[in-house]
Design an enzyme around this catalytic site. Structure first.
Site, PDB file in Angstrom:
ATOM      1  N   GLY A  15       0.836  -1.198   0.000  1.00  0.00           N
ATOM      2  CA  GLY A  15       0.000   0.000   0.000  1.00  0.00           C
ATOM      3  C   GLY A  15       0.860   1.232   0.000  1.00  0.00           C
ATOM      4  CG  MET A  19       5.801  10.823   4.596  1.00  0.00           C
ATOM      5  SD  MET A  19       5.522  11.218   6.322  1.00  0.00           S
ATOM      6  CE  MET A  19       7.195  11.345   6.844  1.00  0.00           C
ATOM      7  CG  ASP A 130      -2.952  10.592   9.689  1.00  0.00           C
ATOM      8  OD1 ASP A 130      -4.063  11.062   9.334  1.00  0.00           O
ATOM      9  OD2 ASP A 130      -2.121  10.152   8.890  1.00  0.00           O
TER      10      ASP A 130
HETATM   11  P1  ATP Z   1      -0.508   8.552   5.206  1.00  0.00           P
HETATM   12  O1  ATP Z   1      -0.690   9.203   3.887  1.00  0.00           O
HETATM   13  O2  ATP Z   1      -1.799   8.097   5.819  1.00  0.00           O
HETATM   14  O3  ATP Z   1       0.360   9.299   6.168  1.00  0.00           O
HETATM   15  P2  ATP Z   1       1.728   6.782   4.954  1.00  0.00           P
HETATM   16  O4  ATP Z   1       2.377   7.254   3.719  1.00  0.00           O
HETATM   17  O5  ATP Z   1       2.294   7.275   6.240  1.00  0.00           O
HETATM   18  O6  ATP Z   1       0.202   7.126   4.912  1.00  0.00           O
HETATM   19  P3  ATP Z   1       1.119   4.133   5.949  1.00  0.00           P
HETATM   20  O7  ATP Z   1      -0.254   4.538   6.319  1.00  0.00           O
HETATM   21  O8  ATP Z   1       2.018   3.798   7.066  1.00  0.00           O
HETATM   22  O9  ATP Z   1       1.783   5.188   4.947  1.00  0.00           O
HETATM   23  O10 ATP Z   1       1.034   2.862   4.993  1.00  0.00           O
HETATM   24  C1  ATP Z   1       0.373   2.948   3.730  1.00  0.00           C
HETATM   25  C2  ATP Z   1      -0.463   1.704   3.485  1.00  0.00           C
HETATM   26  O11 ATP Z   1       0.385   0.536   3.485  1.00  0.00           O
HETATM   27  C3  ATP Z   1      -1.519   1.410   4.559  1.00  0.00           C
HETATM   28  O12 ATP Z   1      -2.698   2.144   4.337  1.00  0.00           O
HETATM   29  C4  ATP Z   1      -1.682  -0.102   4.382  1.00  0.00           C
HETATM   30  O13 ATP Z   1      -2.497  -0.369   3.257  1.00  0.00           O
HETATM   31  C5  ATP Z   1      -0.279  -0.581   4.060  1.00  0.00           C
HETATM   32  N1  ATP Z   1       0.461  -0.996   5.281  1.00  0.00           N
HETATM   33  C6  ATP Z   1       1.106  -0.189   6.133  1.00  0.00           C
HETATM   34  N2  ATP Z   1       1.711  -0.853   7.133  1.00  0.00           N
HETATM   35  C7  ATP Z   1       1.431  -2.154   6.937  1.00  0.00           C
HETATM   36  C8  ATP Z   1       1.770  -3.377   7.649  1.00  0.00           C
HETATM   37  N3  ATP Z   1       2.513  -3.347   8.760  1.00  0.00           N
HETATM   38  N4  ATP Z   1       1.319  -4.544   7.146  1.00  0.00           N
HETATM   39  C9  ATP Z   1       0.561  -4.547   6.038  1.00  0.00           C
HETATM   40  N5  ATP Z   1       0.198  -3.462   5.315  1.00  0.00           N
HETATM   41  C10 ATP Z   1       0.627  -2.265   5.749  1.00  0.00           C
HETATM   42 MG    MG Z   2      -1.359   6.105   6.359  1.00  0.00          MG
HETATM   43 MG    MG Z   3       1.451   8.630   7.649  1.00  0.00          MG
END
Ligand code: ATP
Ligand code: MG
Ligand code: MG
Length: 280
Positions: A15, A19, A130
């Site tokens: 996913g 960021m 968040d």
């Molecule tokens: P945001 O835009 O919300 O800040 P981000 O870029 O910080 O998101 P995350 O939310 O940490 O990223 O992760 C993005 C996506 O990856 C999640 O929505 C989920 O689908 C997948 N994901 C994250 N961590 C895990 C995990 N530990 N195991 C499985 N899938 C995960």
């Molecule tokens: Mg996220």
């Molecule tokens: Mg995030």
């Protein structure tokens, strides 16, 4: 295939968010699956993003809870990355899309786990900031894990250097944040209230596509009653959402544990007295 930090063999993409991009990977040393969150390469030159990315790992490593995704490692070889527990399942957003409406019992089972995770963070002086279904993971047996403490801040006595930006979705933004105020324990409680509304009704209380119009609704539109969308929601459960989504933070729950107790009591009024004894 590609490797990160020498020992993590990338398998597939899990996913992404604003960021980072998250991959399923194999830890070749410990011979187990992990999730590797990598800072988007286009953000790697931006000090603010790199700092925020590291802060995520720092805030979560001080936490250890069955409903919080565990952090295993961080590094900056090849790219900035955070290695964490791999959760096999889906996000709560996908879960709501595919399975809504779920039974009241199932919804409460999920909400309790989210609340316990955030209660643990709050006890350690960490505000998530968040909370939204995209940042909540759920596996086949409906075990829930909260992730993405990316903009979390330690609040315990420290002076907060506050740089507010609407990073996430406006749909989970508390009225005080919509006004430009800082995120607190109470704004996490508000976001949990929105998630609870969405999980129980399959609908957002304040829908819309423009972040500004959604923010304005959080500020001044009265909260619709969940029971108008779904009549089998018990009144006492609706009351929990009303208190969590109070516009004025002083009318809202003070602690997420109070919300937890009200949910337990709502489902089992006869045991309310007993529960109070256990919790106190
Ligand atoms: P945001 O835009 O919300 O800040 P981000 O870029 O910080 O998101 P995350 O939310 O940490 O990223 O992760 C993005 C996506 O990856 C999640 O929505 C989920 O689908 C997948 N994901 C994250 N961590 C895990 C995990 N530990 N195991 C499985 N899938 C995960
Ligand atoms: Mg996220
Ligand atoms: Mg995030």
């Amino acid at each position: 295939g590609k490797r990160v930090g020498g020992r993590y063999q990338i398998i597939s993409r899990l996913g992404e968010g604003g960021m980072a991009i998250v991959y399923k990977a194999k830890d070749l040393i410990l011979d187990r699956f992990v999730a590797v969150k990598t800072l988007r390469p286009e953000l790697a030159d931006d000090e603010e993003f790199v700092r925020r990315f590291h802060r995520e790992a720092e805030s979560v490593t001080s936490l250890s809870h069955p409903n919080i995704v565990a952090i295993y490692d961080i590094g900056e070889e090849d790219c900035y990355y955070i290695v964490m527990e791999y959760v096999e399942g889906m996000t709560l957003k996908e879960f709501i899309r595919d399975y809504s409406p779920v039974s009241i019992d199932e919804a409460i089972h999920i909400m309790k786990q989210i609340i316990l995770a955030i209660a643990h963070a709050h006890e350690h002086g960490i505000v998530h900031r968040d909370i939204k279904p995209q940042n909540i993971l759920i596996d086949e047996s409906e075990h829930v894990k909260v992730t993405d403490f990316g903009i979390a801040l330690a609040v315990s006595g420290a002076t907060i250097t506050y740089t507010h930006s609407i990073m996430g979705s406006a749909h989970y933004l508390s009225p005080e944040q919509a006004k430009g105020g800082k995120a607190t324990v109470k704004s996490d409680i508000y976001a949990i209230g929105i998630v609870m509304f969405e999980l129980l009704t399959g609908k957002l209380p304040f829908p819309g596509t423009s972040p500004v119009s959604v923010a304005l609704k959080h500020l001044s539109s009265p909260m619709p009653y969940p029971r108008d969308f779904r009549a089998d929601i018990p009144q006492a459960v609706e009351n929990v959402m009303i208190r969590a989504l109070a516009k004025d933070p002083s009318d809202r729950y003070n602690h997420v544990t109070d919300m937890y107790q009200d949910i337990l009591t709502a489902l089992n009024p006869e045991r309310a007295h007993e529960l109070r004894l256990i919790l106190n």
